[in-house]
Design a protein around this motif. Structure first.
Motif, PDB file in Angstrom:
ATOM      1  N   UNK A 100       6.091 -11.078  -3.630  1.00  0.00           N
ATOM      2  CA  UNK A 100       5.840 -10.633  -2.259  1.00  0.00           C
ATOM      3  C   UNK A 100       4.669  -9.654  -2.217  1.00  0.00           C
ATOM      4  N   UNK A 101       3.883  -9.737  -1.141  1.00  0.00           N
ATOM      5  CA  UNK A 101       2.849  -8.753  -0.848  1.00  0.00           C
ATOM      6  C   UNK A 101       2.976  -8.397   0.624  1.00  0.00           C
ATOM      7  N   UNK A 102       2.905  -7.111   0.939  1.00  0.00           N
ATOM      8  CA  UNK A 102       3.026  -6.661   2.322  1.00  0.00           C
ATOM      9  C   UNK A 102       1.699  -6.076   2.797  1.00  0.00           C
ATOM     10  N   UNK A 103       1.213  -6.582   3.928  1.00  0.00           N
ATOM     11  CA  UNK A 103       0.043  -6.018   4.595  1.00  0.00           C
ATOM     12  C   UNK A 103       0.473  -5.618   6.004  1.00  0.00           C
ATOM     13  N   UNK A 104       0.366  -4.338   6.317  1.00  0.00           N
ATOM     14  CA  UNK A 104       0.721  -3.848   7.655  1.00  0.00           C
ATOM     15  C   UNK A 104      -0.531  -3.837   8.531  1.00  0.00           C
TER      16      UNK A 104
ATOM     17  N   UNK B  14       0.837  -1.198   0.000  1.00  0.00           N
ATOM     18  CA  UNK B  14       0.000   0.000   0.000  1.00  0.00           C
ATOM     19  C   UNK B  14       0.869   1.244   0.000  1.00  0.00           C
ATOM     20  N   UNK B  15       0.406   2.306  -0.671  1.00  0.00           N
ATOM     21  CA  UNK B  15       1.114   3.583  -0.650  1.00  0.00           C
ATOM     22  C   UNK B  15       0.176   4.671  -0.113  1.00  0.00           C
ATOM     23  N   UNK B  16       0.631   5.422   0.914  1.00  0.00           N
ATOM     24  CA  UNK B  16       1.940   5.330   1.560  1.00  0.00           C
ATOM     25  C   UNK B  16       2.047   4.119   2.485  1.00  0.00           C
ATOM     26  N   UNK B  17       3.291   3.763   2.809  1.00  0.00           N
ATOM     27  CA  UNK B  17       3.558   2.644   3.698  1.00  0.00           C
ATOM     28  C   UNK B  17       4.791   2.967   4.530  1.00  0.00           C
TER      29      UNK B  17
ATOM     30  N   UNK C 226       8.651  -2.374  -7.507  1.00  0.00           N
ATOM     31  CA  UNK C 226       7.654  -1.988  -6.517  1.00  0.00           C
ATOM     32  C   UNK C 226       6.321  -1.700  -7.195  1.00  0.00           C
ATOM     33  N   UNK C 227       5.247  -2.232  -6.618  1.00  0.00           N
ATOM     34  CA  UNK C 227       3.897  -1.999  -7.134  1.00  0.00           C
ATOM     35  C   UNK C 227       3.071  -1.393  -5.998  1.00  0.00           C
TER      36      UNK C 227
END
Length: 349
Positions: free
Chosen positions: A136-140, A92-95, A110-111
């Motif tokens: 890779x996928x990042x979820x905060x 997600x942006x921003x992150x 980066x996507x």
């Protein structure tokens, strides 16, 4: 119980890094002093003792745990172990600033997926952004910089959509500030999704940012793959002592977390009372929208993490800093529209 000591800055307030405002817990500080008398010795070649301490506390097998120089260090190990240069990472942006930086260092594409207007992460769009080159996928959870929390049901649906070849990083750097009833069942998620790795740190709630201790945990197969990049002698001697003492003082830690959460919520109520649409945060910071917020804080000598459009993220927990923030923003409040664009729709954070 005596009130914890807040470390006061020499001038102004530095709220840019979402640091814990309190000095280390006394028992942790004492453990670190003992370690300093032995720093002529190398730490373990590989950090087996630290991994065992964390695994025992978290109810995990040792071969499920990986450690590194803060959560950022572990994130870098994850990227380099599961993705090759030219492959992609979705976030997600921003992150958290580290993800785009680390992606560039690892030569990953980066996507960034624009954040929702309410400060949440668009899991549907993130799933749709996954292609054949995505690794890779990042979820905060909570999200950085907004402090919002992905719903557990939505996350469950999202994880089912992610191909097993794609590693999902569930970044829980601010987990300790989340209400217990909203915490994920990490063991169940790992059992059902062996492509998921949880990421945590001792830098935030535990107040050990300067020691750079982070850890991740996943299925044994995925964790072992990540641990192939463990740097020999890479974790300092203080890590085992600091983590062991921190776990033993969990009651004191929870008192400090409670104090930070109370100050966070009081500051948010004050700002919302002025009409500033601050979203609910589940972390130790607040995201404050508005075109002139960052500038107003800077003029008052308050350092904050700023974003396109003038918004800012500030660490919370110090009542004096909170009063300074309110004092700095008071003159700008009338200029903030009632319906404000909360987030930039794109851009590197």
């Amino acid at each position: 119980m005596a009130s914890p000591t807040i470390v006061q800055p020499s001038a102004g307030f530095d709220l840019a890094l979402s640091e814990n405002p309190f000095a280390p817990l006394p028992s942790v500080a004492s453990a670190l002093v003992d370690v300093m008398h032995q720093v002529q010795r190398y730490p373990e070649f590989l950090p087996h003792r630290l991994i065992d301490v964390i695994a025992n506390h978290e109810g995990l097998e040792s071969d499920q745990v990986v450690v590194g120089a803060g959560a950022t260090g572990v994130a870098m190990q994850i990227m380099q172990s599961v993705a090759r240069p030219g492959e992609r990472i979705v976030y997600t942006a921003p992150t958290f600033d580290g993800y785009p930086i680390l992606a560039e260092m690892a030569s990953l594409g980066a996507v960034p997926v624009p954040i929702l207007q309410d400060g949440g992460q668009d899991l549907i769009a993130m799933a749709n952004a996954i292609d054949d080159r995505t690794r890779l996928v990042v979820v905060c959870r909570p999200h950085n910089p907004t402090g919002t929390l992905v719903d557990a049901g939505e996350l469950k649906t999202f994880l089912r959509r992610v191909p097993k070849r794609v590693v999902v990083v569930l970044d829980e750097a601010y987990l300790e500030f989340v209400d217990r009833g909203l915490v994920l069942d990490a063991h169940r998620i790992i059992a059902e999704h062996p492509n998921v790795v949880f990421l945590r740190t001792f830098s935030k709630a535990y107040g050990l940012a300067g020691l750079r201790i982070g850890f991740g945990f996943a299925s044994a197969v995925l964790a072992r793959k990540i641990r192939t990049l463990q740097i020999p002698f890479g974790m300092g001697s203080a890590a085992v002592a600091a983590v062991t003492a921190s776990y033993a003082a969990e009651g004191e830690l929870l008192d400090r977390v409670s104090a930070i959460v109370s100050e966070r919520d009081a500051l948010r109520r004050a700002l919302r009372g002025w009409g500033v649409p601050v979203v609910r945060s589940h972390a130790n910071f607040l995201y404050i929208p508005g075109e002139s917020v960052g500038d107003a804080l800077a003029r008052a000598g308050i350092r904050a993490r700023t974003y396109p459009g003038g918004a800012a993220r500030i660490a919370v927990g110090d009542p004096a800093a909170g009063r300074a923030v309110l004092s700095a923003l008071r003159p700008t409040v009338r200029g903030i529209p009632e319906e404000v664009q909360v987030f930039a729709s794109s851009g590197r954070a």
